[in-house]
Write a protein that holds these residues in place. Sequence first.
Motif, PDB file in Angstrom:
ATOM      1  N   LEU A 298       0.767  -0.999   0.148  1.00  0.00           N
ATOM      2  CA  LEU A 298       0.252  -0.088  -0.212  1.00  0.00           C
ATOM      3  C   LEU A 298       0.538   1.094   0.392  1.00  0.00           C
TER       4      LEU A 298
ATOM      5  N   GLN B 269       0.459   3.444  -2.858  1.00  0.00           N
ATOM      6  CA  GLN B 269       1.034   5.529  -2.593  1.00  0.00           C
ATOM      7  C   GLN B 269       1.941   6.593  -3.062  1.00  0.00           C
ATOM      8  N   ARG B 270       3.377   5.711  -3.031  1.00  0.00           N
ATOM      9  CA  ARG B 270       4.591   6.218  -3.564  1.00  0.00           C
ATOM     10  C   ARG B 270       4.212   6.984  -4.972  1.00  0.00           C
TER      11      ARG B 270
ATOM     12  N   ARG C 291       1.683   9.111  -6.085  1.00  0.00           N
ATOM     13  CA  ARG C 291       1.860  10.473  -5.408  1.00  0.00           C
ATOM     14  C   ARG C 291       2.902  11.225  -6.521  1.00  0.00           C
TER      15      ARG C 291
END
Length: 435
Positions: A277, A281-282, A285
């Motif tokens: 997760l 998310q990285r 982003r």
Amino acid sequence: MAGGGSFLVALLRRGAPAIATATSELPDEIADPAPMHALRRISRMSGPIDPTERDGLLLRATRYVVLIPLAYRLLAVPGQFGVYVLQHGTAGLLPVGVFTLLSVALNVIGLRWMFRSAPFRGRDAGKLLAVDLAFTVLSPLLVALTVPSPVYFDALAVTSVHLYGEIGLLTLALGLPSGVVFGLLSFPLRMLANWLNTGRFLAGAAFSTYSVLLAELFLATAALVLTGLGTRLALAYGTRNGRLAERAQQHRRLHDTVLQTLEAMALSAPGNAEERLVEIQRLARAQAMEIRHTIESAASERAEAGARPLGEKLAALAAEMARDGLRAQLVVAELDDDTLSEVRQIAIRDAVREAMRNTMKHSGTDRVVVRVEERDGGIAVITRDHGSGFSAADHPAGFGISESITARLAEVGGTSLVESGLAGGGTRVTLWVPF
């Protein structure tokens, strides 16, 4: 649509300046590549326009159509004068010679003024046109007063050539009504010149020139219509092709950014769910930041890219890919920074990025060599990895190769070659663009 009206009617009424409205109300059907009856396509090109929309560049450029009658007179008047000299020698030579010199001077001034680099000003053009019109009206009267009667009609033939050009000039610059009105007024003008020289109006002799006047009027009108409709058709095709190119560019951008990130998210990776997760998310982003930067800073990004040579662009790309885990060895030959245009440098960089991403996704290796060299009158960029490679029969070229690499290079006049299953394994992508 404010106002309204037919493009063809506006063209005939106002002349070349009406072409400035050619960009408005362009229906897609004009540029439809499907076969269409010629009259139907012409009807669409001649259709409604918004007269309030005026393109400044077209307004300046299309006025240059008046170069046609100026060039015609510049060649035809001296030619007719030469015929007069051969027929009559020195009889009436001075007034006819002075007229010829003044006609040539006016046309040279007009040509130089049209070719100058200064902004086009309609008021100045109107003044020049008024001077030219006054000269055209007065010159046959002055010639009639100064040449002997035996050579009068041949002398008048020299001034008539200038008058024929005036018909074309007025038709192209101001529209068909102006050309028709001047053509009608030339009849009493010719009769007045006959009376000044011979004492008789000679209506038949004056009327005999109307066949040539009608021919000049027809040719000028045809040139105006063909120029206007041709411009409108070219604009419609350009708009259509521009939309297709923009769509292809958007598809490539989506493929090279969002789609690549989504595929990276979908790939299985070691680690527990929480670590996965965090990785997703990285990636999300980073992708959001890249898209925002593209939307908000496209112009500044191009300006910064334009200040860097190809080698630096590829070095920045190698650093970008290193953050994603691909180690690229860059080998750049000594190149002239100004050798390759900016648009070709960017095409090379983006195609190399796609080749590197294919290496990350499919080759099973984290190393690639990128070599830049001069070859065959252009620049070649070769990316080579020693991964698992692929079979062209089992894995035909997808969007990434056909659009992000092949089509991108083709748009700037370049070529690409993707080879896999080489001796020693791996894949080699050779990109080439001309200087």
